[in-house]
Design a protein around this motif. Sequence first.
Motif, PDB file in Angstrom:
ATOM      1  N   UNK A   3     -33.332 -37.939 -21.071  1.00  0.00           N
ATOM      2  CA  UNK A   3     -33.057 -37.623 -19.871  1.00  0.00           C
ATOM      3  C   UNK A   3     -33.889 -36.414 -19.433  1.00  0.00           C
ATOM      4  N   UNK A   4     -33.669 -35.665 -20.011  1.00  0.00           N
ATOM      5  CA  UNK A   4     -33.674 -34.309 -19.401  1.00  0.00           C
ATOM      6  C   UNK A   4     -35.433 -33.619 -20.104  1.00  0.00           C
ATOM      7  N   UNK A  30     -24.066 -30.749 -17.864  1.00  0.00           N
ATOM      8  CA  UNK A  30     -23.797 -29.040 -17.260  1.00  0.00           C
ATOM      9  C   UNK A  30     -24.594 -29.206 -16.164  1.00  0.00           C
ATOM     10  N   UNK A  31     -25.515 -28.005 -15.656  1.00  0.00           N
ATOM     11  CA  UNK A  31     -26.184 -27.592 -14.912  1.00  0.00           C
ATOM     12  C   UNK A  31     -27.146 -26.630 -15.688  1.00  0.00           C
ATOM     13  N   UNK A  32     -28.754 -27.327 -16.097  1.00  0.00           N
ATOM     14  CA  UNK A  32     -29.382 -26.309 -16.241  1.00  0.00           C
ATOM     15  C   UNK A  32     -30.288 -25.543 -15.345  1.00  0.00           C
ATOM     16  N   UNK A  33     -30.495 -24.612 -15.163  1.00  0.00           N
ATOM     17  CA  UNK A  33     -31.192 -23.760 -14.155  1.00  0.00           C
ATOM     18  C   UNK A  33     -33.480 -24.176 -14.373  1.00  0.00           C
ATOM     19  N   UNK A  34     -33.693 -24.480 -13.579  1.00  0.00           N
ATOM     20  CA  UNK A  34     -35.359 -24.914 -13.162  1.00  0.00           C
ATOM     21  C   UNK A  34     -35.965 -23.813 -13.220  1.00  0.00           C
ATOM     22  N   UNK A  35     -35.940 -22.835 -13.995  1.00  0.00           N
ATOM     23  CA  UNK A  35     -37.237 -21.787 -13.828  1.00  0.00           C
ATOM     24  C   UNK A  35     -38.437 -22.388 -14.737  1.00  0.00           C
ATOM     25  N   UNK A  42     -35.594 -22.843 -24.434  1.00  0.00           N
ATOM     26  CA  UNK A  42     -34.356 -21.842 -24.895  1.00  0.00           C
ATOM     27  C   UNK A  42     -33.433 -22.432 -24.569  1.00  0.00           C
ATOM     28  N   UNK A  43     -33.020 -22.367 -23.553  1.00  0.00           N
ATOM     29  CA  UNK A  43     -31.852 -22.785 -23.112  1.00  0.00           C
ATOM     30  C   UNK A  43     -30.653 -23.682 -24.064  1.00  0.00           C
ATOM     31  N   UNK A  44     -32.021 -24.687 -23.761  1.00  0.00           N
ATOM     32  CA  UNK A  44     -31.882 -26.450 -24.567  1.00  0.00           C
ATOM     33  C   UNK A  44     -31.286 -25.700 -26.340  1.00  0.00           C
ATOM     34  N   UNK A  45     -32.392 -24.731 -26.608  1.00  0.00           N
ATOM     35  CA  UNK A  45     -31.938 -24.640 -28.367  1.00  0.00           C
ATOM     36  C   UNK A  45     -30.296 -23.414 -29.188  1.00  0.00           C
ATOM     37  N   UNK A  46     -29.892 -23.007 -27.721  1.00  0.00           N
ATOM     38  CA  UNK A  46     -28.841 -22.340 -27.755  1.00  0.00           C
ATOM     39  C   UNK A  46     -27.552 -23.535 -27.488  1.00  0.00           C
ATOM     40  N   UNK A  47     -27.748 -24.645 -26.301  1.00  0.00           N
ATOM     41  CA  UNK A  47     -27.017 -24.827 -25.818  1.00  0.00           C
ATOM     42  C   UNK A  47     -26.399 -26.077 -27.022  1.00  0.00           C
ATOM     43  N   UNK A  48     -27.647 -27.172 -27.633  1.00  0.00           N
ATOM     44  CA  UNK A  48     -27.368 -28.112 -28.281  1.00  0.00           C
ATOM     45  C   UNK A  48     -27.921 -27.447 -29.729  1.00  0.00           C
TER      46      UNK A  48
END
Length: 64
Positions: A3-4, A30-35, A42-48
Motif C-alpha cells: 500500500x505504501x 506509523x506516519x511517514x513524512x512525505x518529502x 531510505x527511511x523505509x529501509x531503516x524501519x523495515x
Amino acid sequence: LSQIAGDMNRLFPRPIKLGDAEAANLRLSGVLIVDDQDAMVDRLSHLLPVRTTTTDDAIVIRAR
C-alpha cells in the motif's frame, strides 16, 4: 508495504517496485513524512527489514 509503494507511485515519477511477496506483505504502523522520494525510501529501509536497489528507471524494494 504494498500500500505504501502504491501511494508513493502516485506521488513520484520514478516507480517503486516490490521485488518479492515477503516485502509486499510487510506491515508498518506509523506516519511517514512525505518529502523527497529517496529520503522516504531510505527511511523505509531503516524501519523495515528491507534492502533497496535504485536505478534510473525504478526503485526495487526486497525483503532482507
